[in-house]
Motif scaffolding. Structure first.
Motif, PDB file in Angstrom:
ATOM      1  N   GLU A 114       1.018  -1.003   0.018  1.00 30.69           N
ATOM      2  CA  GLU A 114      -0.003  -0.071  -0.079  1.00 30.69           C
ATOM      3  C   GLU A 114       0.920   1.478   0.079  1.00 30.69           C
ATOM      4  O   GLU A 114       1.925   1.223   0.471  1.00 30.69           O
ATOM      5  N   THR A 115       0.476   2.072  -0.756  1.00 37.72           N
ATOM      6  CA  THR A 115       1.419   3.458  -0.963  1.00 37.72           C
ATOM      7  C   THR A 115       0.068   4.509  -0.656  1.00 37.72           C
ATOM      8  O   THR A 115      -0.875   4.601  -1.060  1.00 37.72           O
ATOM      9  N   PHE A 141      -4.291   7.148  -2.257  1.00 34.61           N
ATOM     10  CA  PHE A 141      -3.952   5.813  -1.446  1.00 34.61           C
ATOM     11  C   PHE A 141      -3.870   4.936  -2.913  1.00 34.61           C
ATOM     12  O   PHE A 141      -4.695   4.721  -3.577  1.00 34.61           O
ATOM     13  N   GLY A 142      -2.885   3.976  -2.817  1.00 33.42           N
ATOM     14  CA  GLY A 142      -2.603   2.849  -3.737  1.00 33.42           C
ATOM     15  C   GLY A 142      -2.601   1.561  -3.184  1.00 33.42           C
ATOM     16  O   GLY A 142      -1.823   1.365  -2.232  1.00 33.42           O
ATOM     17  N   LYS A 143      -3.288   0.557  -3.609  1.00 34.50           N
ATOM     18  CA  LYS A 143      -3.243  -0.908  -3.335  1.00 34.50           C
ATOM     19  C   LYS A 143      -2.635  -1.503  -4.463  1.00 34.50           C
ATOM     20  O   LYS A 143      -3.368  -1.593  -5.637  1.00 34.50           O
ATOM     21  N   HIS A 144      -1.601  -2.297  -4.014  1.00 34.61           N
ATOM     22  CA  HIS A 144      -0.762  -3.127  -5.111  1.00 34.61           C
ATOM     23  C   HIS A 144      -0.716  -4.656  -4.831  1.00 34.61           C
ATOM     24  O   HIS A 144      -0.092  -4.870  -3.810  1.00 34.61           O
ATOM     25  N   CYS A 145      -1.406  -5.273  -5.491  1.00 32.70           N
ATOM     26  CA  CYS A 145      -1.498  -6.661  -4.984  1.00 32.70           C
ATOM     27  C   CYS A 145      -2.321  -7.421  -6.231  1.00 32.70           C
ATOM     28  O   CYS A 145      -2.719  -7.042  -7.191  1.00 32.70           O
ATOM     29  N   SER A 182     -10.479  -2.236   0.904  1.00 34.70           N
ATOM     30  CA  SER A 182     -10.183  -2.537   2.214  1.00 34.70           C
ATOM     31  C   SER A 182      -8.487  -2.186   2.350  1.00 34.70           C
ATOM     32  O   SER A 182      -7.931  -2.277   1.202  1.00 34.70           O
ATOM     33  N   HIS A 183      -7.994  -1.768   3.458  1.00 32.19           N
ATOM     34  CA  HIS A 183      -6.849  -1.679   3.514  1.00 32.19           C
ATOM     35  C   HIS A 183      -6.288  -1.709   4.892  1.00 32.19           C
ATOM     36  O   HIS A 183      -7.049  -1.669   5.910  1.00 32.19           O
TER      37      HIS A 183
END
Length: 194
Positions: A114-115, A141-145, A182-183
């Protein structure tokens, strides 16, 4: 006596063939060379990289904070009309927070990260933004997966950002939430020496 081939061997002009071979080798060499040209107008100064306190980092993760001086966040859109941040030269300080969990060894898409990116003006000493006003800092916000439907960047408009800056340090206290995804990171509380 040696047999001497005529200038045109099997209908091919030898001199022309040598030139052709030379140019093909030249083309092959130039095509394989990687570009090492750096656009200095886009260089950003990273003034600090700090390993986060394990107590503040979500479980099983590794957290880092980067400050980019004389920079700004430019929000661009990809082909699906989704935003993503690009850090370019500017007149702000960009804070980039990363939470990373390494995937099992041997997996290609096993990492999860997460960034959080936001910017503050170079002259800012105190900043307190809440709710929709977070947009002023370009908080994203970035979610990387490998998590279909959730990976990507999201603008943050629910939370509170407090920044206190002196000549020696920047203190950040950010708490936020997103309803779209979600985070794991919900709060960043960090003091970074300048």
């Amino acid at each position: 006596m040696f047999y001497q081939y005529p200038r045109s061997f099997w209908g091919i002009n030898i001199k022309l063939m040598k030139m052709y071979t030379f140019f093909m080798l030249l083309l092959l060499i130039s095509a394989c060379k990687t570009s090492n040209i750096i656009d200095t107008s886009q260089e950003i100064d990273t003034i600090s990289k700090v390993q986060n306190n394990k107590a503040d980092c979500p479980e099983n993760g590794n957290c880092t904070v980067k400050l980019h001086e004389n920079a700004e966040i430019v929000l661009k859109k990809d082909t699906t009309e989704k935003y993503y941040p690009v850090i370019e030269k500017g007149e702000h300080i960009v804070i980039e927070y990363t939470f990373l969990v390494k995937g099992p060894e041997g997996t290609v898409d096993g990492n999860y990260s997460e960034t959080i990116h936001f910017e503050i003006n170079n002259t800012t000493q105190n900043l307190n933004l809440e709710g929709k006003k977070l947009e002023q800092s370009k908080l994203i916000f970035g979610k990387h997966c490998f998590c279909k439907g959730e990976a990507g960047y999201y603008k943050v408009d629910q939370g509170n950002l407090i920044v206190k800056k002196t000549k020696q340090k920047i203190a950040i206290d950010l708490s936020f939430r997103l309803s779209e995804v979600s985070h794991k990171v919900i709060r960043i509380k960090e003091t970074i020496k300048l």
